[in-house]
Design a protein around this motif. Sequence first.
Motif, PDB file in Angstrom:
ATOM      1  N   ILE A  52      35.042  39.644  38.164  1.00 29.25           N
ATOM      2  CA  ILE A  52      36.429  39.428  38.578  1.00 29.25           C
ATOM      3  C   ILE A  52      36.591  39.673  40.076  1.00 29.25           C
ATOM      4  CG2 ILE A  52      38.822  40.185  38.255  1.00 29.25           C
ATOM      5  CD1 ILE A  52      37.713  38.669  35.917  1.00 29.25           C
ATOM      6  N   ASP A  53      35.902  40.681  40.585  1.00 31.85           N
ATOM      7  CA  ASP A  53      36.016  41.005  42.005  1.00 31.85           C
ATOM      8  C   ASP A  53      35.654  39.814  42.877  1.00 31.85           C
ATOM      9  OD1 ASP A  53      36.959  43.652  41.974  1.00 31.85           O
ATOM     10  OD2 ASP A  53      34.970  44.401  41.485  1.00 31.85           O
ATOM     11  N   HIS A  54      34.579  39.114  42.486  1.00 37.68           N
ATOM     12  CA  HIS A  54      34.126  37.960  43.277  1.00 37.68           C
ATOM     13  C   HIS A  54      35.199  36.875  43.314  1.00 37.68           C
ATOM     14  CE1 HIS A  54      31.588  34.715  44.792  1.00 37.68           C
ATOM     15  NE2 HIS A  54      31.922  33.999  43.735  1.00 37.68           N
ATOM     16  N   HIS A  55      35.745  36.534  42.133  1.00 40.54           N
ATOM     17  CA  HIS A  55      36.776  35.487  42.077  1.00 40.54           C
ATOM     18  C   HIS A  55      38.054  35.927  42.789  1.00 40.54           C
ATOM     19  CE1 HIS A  55      34.502  32.888  39.385  1.00 40.54           C
ATOM     20  NE2 HIS A  55      34.223  33.942  38.632  1.00 40.54           N
ATOM     21  N   ALA A  56      38.419  37.201  42.641  1.00 42.66           N
ATOM     22  CA  ALA A  56      39.629  37.709  43.283  1.00 42.66           C
ATOM     23  C   ALA A  56      39.481  37.677  44.807  1.00 42.66           C
ATOM     24  CB  ALA A  56      39.918  39.128  42.800  1.00 42.66           C
ATOM     25  N   GLU A  57      38.294  38.038  45.296  1.00 39.22           N
ATOM     26  CA  GLU A  57      38.071  38.049  46.743  1.00 39.22           C
ATOM     27  C   GLU A  57      38.157  36.646  47.325  1.00 39.22           C
ATOM     28  OE1 GLU A  57      34.792  39.754  49.946  1.00 39.22           O
ATOM     29  OE2 GLU A  57      34.655  40.297  47.827  1.00 39.22           O
ATOM     30  N   GLU A  58      37.553  35.660  46.629  1.00 39.43           N
ATOM     31  CA  GLU A  58      37.612  34.278  47.111  1.00 39.43           C
ATOM     32  C   GLU A  58      39.049  33.753  47.125  1.00 39.43           C
ATOM     33  OE1 GLU A  58      35.017  31.826  44.843  1.00 39.43           O
ATOM     34  OE2 GLU A  58      33.280  32.235  46.142  1.00 39.43           O
ATOM     35  N   LYS A  67      43.831  41.381  47.960  1.00 41.60           N
ATOM     36  CA  LYS A  67      42.852  41.167  46.905  1.00 41.60           C
ATOM     37  C   LYS A  67      43.238  41.892  45.617  1.00 41.60           C
ATOM     38  CE  LYS A  67      38.193  42.442  45.479  1.00 41.60           C
ATOM     39  NZ  LYS A  67      36.931  43.101  45.833  1.00 41.60           N
ATOM     40  N   GLU A  68      43.711  43.141  45.719  1.00 43.04           N
ATOM     41  CA  GLU A  68      44.025  43.908  44.522  1.00 43.04           C
ATOM     42  C   GLU A  68      45.167  43.281  43.726  1.00 43.04           C
ATOM     43  OE1 GLU A  68      42.249  46.322  43.224  1.00 43.04           O
ATOM     44  OE2 GLU A  68      40.860  45.944  44.890  1.00 43.04           O
ATOM     45  N   GLU A  69      46.119  42.673  44.445  1.00 40.53           N
ATOM     46  CA  GLU A  69      47.222  41.993  43.758  1.00 40.53           C
ATOM     47  C   GLU A  69      46.711  40.770  43.006  1.00 40.53           C
ATOM     48  OE1 GLU A  69      51.588  39.941  44.689  1.00 40.53           O
ATOM     49  OE2 GLU A  69      50.429  40.886  46.316  1.00 40.53           O
ATOM     50  N   VAL A  70      45.822  40.018  43.653  1.00 37.82           N
ATOM     51  CA  VAL A  70      45.235  38.842  43.015  1.00 37.82           C
ATOM     52  C   VAL A  70      44.410  39.262  41.800  1.00 37.82           C
ATOM     53  CG1 VAL A  70      43.549  36.984  43.294  1.00 37.82           C
ATOM     54  CG2 VAL A  70      45.234  37.427  45.087  1.00 37.82           C
ATOM     55  N   LYS A  71      43.630  40.329  41.963  1.00 38.01           N
ATOM     56  CA  LYS A  71      42.785  40.808  40.864  1.00 38.01           C
ATOM     57  C   LYS A  71      43.639  41.219  39.671  1.00 38.01           C
ATOM     58  CE  LYS A  71      39.247  44.265  39.755  1.00 38.01           C
ATOM     59  NZ  LYS A  71      38.428  45.386  40.271  1.00 38.01           N
ATOM     60  N   ALA A  72      44.751  41.911  39.935  1.00 37.07           N
ATOM     61  CA  ALA A  72      45.641  42.335  38.845  1.00 37.07           C
ATOM     62  C   ALA A  72      46.231  41.127  38.120  1.00 37.07           C
ATOM     63  CB  ALA A  72      46.755  43.223  39.398  1.00 37.07           C
ATOM     64  N   ASP A  73      46.611  40.094  38.877  1.00 34.04           N
ATOM     65  CA  ASP A  73      47.144  38.871  38.266  1.00 34.04           C
ATOM     66  C   ASP A  73      46.095  38.201  37.381  1.00 34.04           C
ATOM     67  OD1 ASP A  73      49.591  39.201  39.485  1.00 34.04           O
ATOM     68  OD2 ASP A  73      49.113  37.899  41.190  1.00 34.04           O
ATOM     69  N   GLN A 124      43.414  39.597  35.928  1.00 30.97           N
ATOM     70  CA  GLN A 124      43.122  40.412  34.745  1.00 30.97           C
ATOM     71  C   GLN A 124      44.225  40.300  33.699  1.00 30.97           C
ATOM     72  OE1 GLN A 124      42.507  44.167  36.775  1.00 30.97           O
ATOM     73  NE2 GLN A 124      40.292  44.086  36.403  1.00 30.97           N
ATOM     74  N   ASN A 125      45.459  40.209  34.137  1.00 31.16           N
ATOM     75  CA  ASN A 125      46.584  40.083  33.218  1.00 31.16           C
ATOM     76  C   ASN A 125      46.488  38.796  32.409  1.00 31.16           C
ATOM     77  OD1 ASN A 125      49.223  40.841  32.136  1.00 31.16           O
ATOM     78  ND2 ASN A 125      50.000  39.116  33.331  1.00 31.16           N
ATOM     79  N   LEU A 126      46.067  37.697  33.054  1.00 31.93           N
ATOM     80  CA  LEU A 126      45.940  36.424  32.360  1.00 31.93           C
ATOM     81  C   LEU A 126      44.706  36.390  31.460  1.00 31.93           C
ATOM     82  CD1 LEU A 126      46.899  34.056  35.312  1.00 31.93           C
ATOM     83  CD2 LEU A 126      48.247  34.480  33.261  1.00 31.93           C
ATOM     84  N   LEU A 127      43.597  36.928  31.963  1.00 36.22           N
ATOM     85  CA  LEU A 127      42.344  36.871  31.205  1.00 36.22           C
ATOM     86  C   LEU A 127      42.401  37.706  29.935  1.00 36.22           C
ATOM     87  CD1 LEU A 127      39.784  37.071  34.156  1.00 36.22           C
ATOM     88  CD2 LEU A 127      40.335  35.069  32.773  1.00 36.22           C
ATOM     89  N   GLN A 128      43.189  38.774  29.915  1.00 35.54           N
ATOM     90  CA  GLN A 128      43.259  39.602  28.704  1.00 35.54           C
ATOM     91  C   GLN A 128      43.930  38.867  27.556  1.00 35.54           C
ATOM     92  OE1 GLN A 128      45.732  43.090  28.819  1.00 35.54           O
ATOM     93  NE2 GLN A 128      47.271  42.119  30.110  1.00 35.54           N
ATOM     94  N   TYR A 129      44.638  37.781  27.861  1.00 40.18           N
ATOM     95  CA  TYR A 129      45.244  36.952  26.823  1.00 40.18           C
ATOM     96  C   TYR A 129      44.411  35.702  26.548  1.00 40.18           C
ATOM     97  CZ  TYR A 129      49.315  39.931  27.279  1.00 40.18           C
ATOM     98  OH  TYR A 129      50.153  41.015  27.300  1.00 40.18           O
ATOM     99  N   SER A 130      43.118  35.753  26.942  1.00 37.04           N
ATOM    100  CA  SER A 130      42.154  34.675  26.693  1.00 37.04           C
ATOM    101  C   SER A 130      42.503  33.381  27.409  1.00 37.04           C
ATOM    102  CB  SER A 130      42.003  34.411  25.185  1.00 37.04           C
ATOM    103  OG  SER A 130      41.513  35.560  24.534  1.00 37.04           O
ATOM    104  N   VAL A 131      43.258  33.474  28.520  1.00 39.67           N
ATOM    105  CA  VAL A 131      43.498  32.299  29.341  1.00 39.67           C
ATOM    106  C   VAL A 131      42.173  31.932  30.028  1.00 39.67           C
ATOM    107  CG1 VAL A 131      44.763  31.375  31.323  1.00 39.67           C
ATOM    108  CG2 VAL A 131      45.904  32.915  29.712  1.00 39.67           C
TER     109      VAL A 131
END
Length: 426
Positions: free
Chosen positions: A3-9, A18-24, A26-33
Amino acid sequence: MDIDHHAEELASALGVDKEEVKADLQNLLQYSVPLDEAKQSVRRKHGGSSSASDAAPLTKRIGDIGPNDGNVSVTVRVLTVGTRSIVYQGDEQTIREGELADESGVISYTAWQDFGFEPGDSVVIGNAGVREWDGNPELNIGAASTVGVEKETVETPYDDRIGGEANLIDLQAGDRGRVVDVRVLEVESRTISGRNGETTILSGVLADETGRLPFTDWKPRPDVKEGASLRLSDVYVREFRGVPQVNLSEFTTLETLDEPVEVTDSAPRLKIGEAVDAGGMFDVEVLGNVLEVRDGSGLIERCPDCGRVIQNGQCRQHGEVDGEDDMRVKAILDDGTGTLTAILDHDLTTEVYGGTMEDAMAAARDAMDKEVVADEIASKLVGREYRVRGNLSVDEYGANLEADEFEESDDDPADRAMAILTEVGA
């Protein structure tokens, strides 16, 4: 998944933290998006273009695609197309799903819009995301993907699967866009609490000449009635209580057949190892020797609310309760290829015990020990060979066969040994 790699890009491209993007993300991925859909959503949120791409997708054969691949392009034959409604980011959305193939393998897919392809089409799919589903890669065809017609037919060794026609015995959890000819053996109407409140569904048992499976019709149809022979197109299969279950969605089409579908009265007999390796099965028969009668057999008490077995008056769900008396058997069955626990209900247990519940309780009072009932049952079962038919579930705790039939085998051991020797010799 890094996730860090994708969030950084993404953060670098969008010029945000970056941390805001990472949180967004993770929020979507936990619902299998799917990852590519999640990244597009984050881009839109922060004012970026939803058509942006992190890198040029690689062109790959299906057999070379792994769960950790990013975006790929493939040239494939469409085997099946199923349609289903899901709740995605709080909104109801219609998706297409099924299987694609080339000469190297088969892969499942989810298309987040209707790209217009049908079973049998040869297509080129560009910029499809890859995610892991049940340990296998799956393609996600989204807004950033392209789908074009391939002029030359894509040849595959899986062309017999085009259209999704299948026998019940071949269906597995995760199958989508399947077509089955079946007879309805049992059906009942139930009211359940769904995502839109209380809803009425139909459930029961379907059969064909290869076996039986439970089903649920989420949009009750009047033609789904006991004894009806039907062709059901675009059904999907989920695991329910450890066994595959046929599901009819609002997109399933139904045709009443003039000729009755032939059904079998027998269950497929498998070696225990084969049955366990296949996972959950609805209506299977095995043959094996009883090695042991497990603890928790004989006289037991159940919770009056949920039916769970209680210990010392305590139910795991309802706490302290006044238990209701019952009987059961949990017998370990072995045939040399594997083991499972055969679970006998009250009626089968009284047959094995040779007495009623009142008889068992009287024996326990006389001995001042409830275990005498289990001991008596064990003395009759252990070391003998039994034929068991029922529903098999397999999970992290082992394999359990809820028995509908349990009877001592009358197979000739010499004939069976000769058959095994013949098989080995062949």
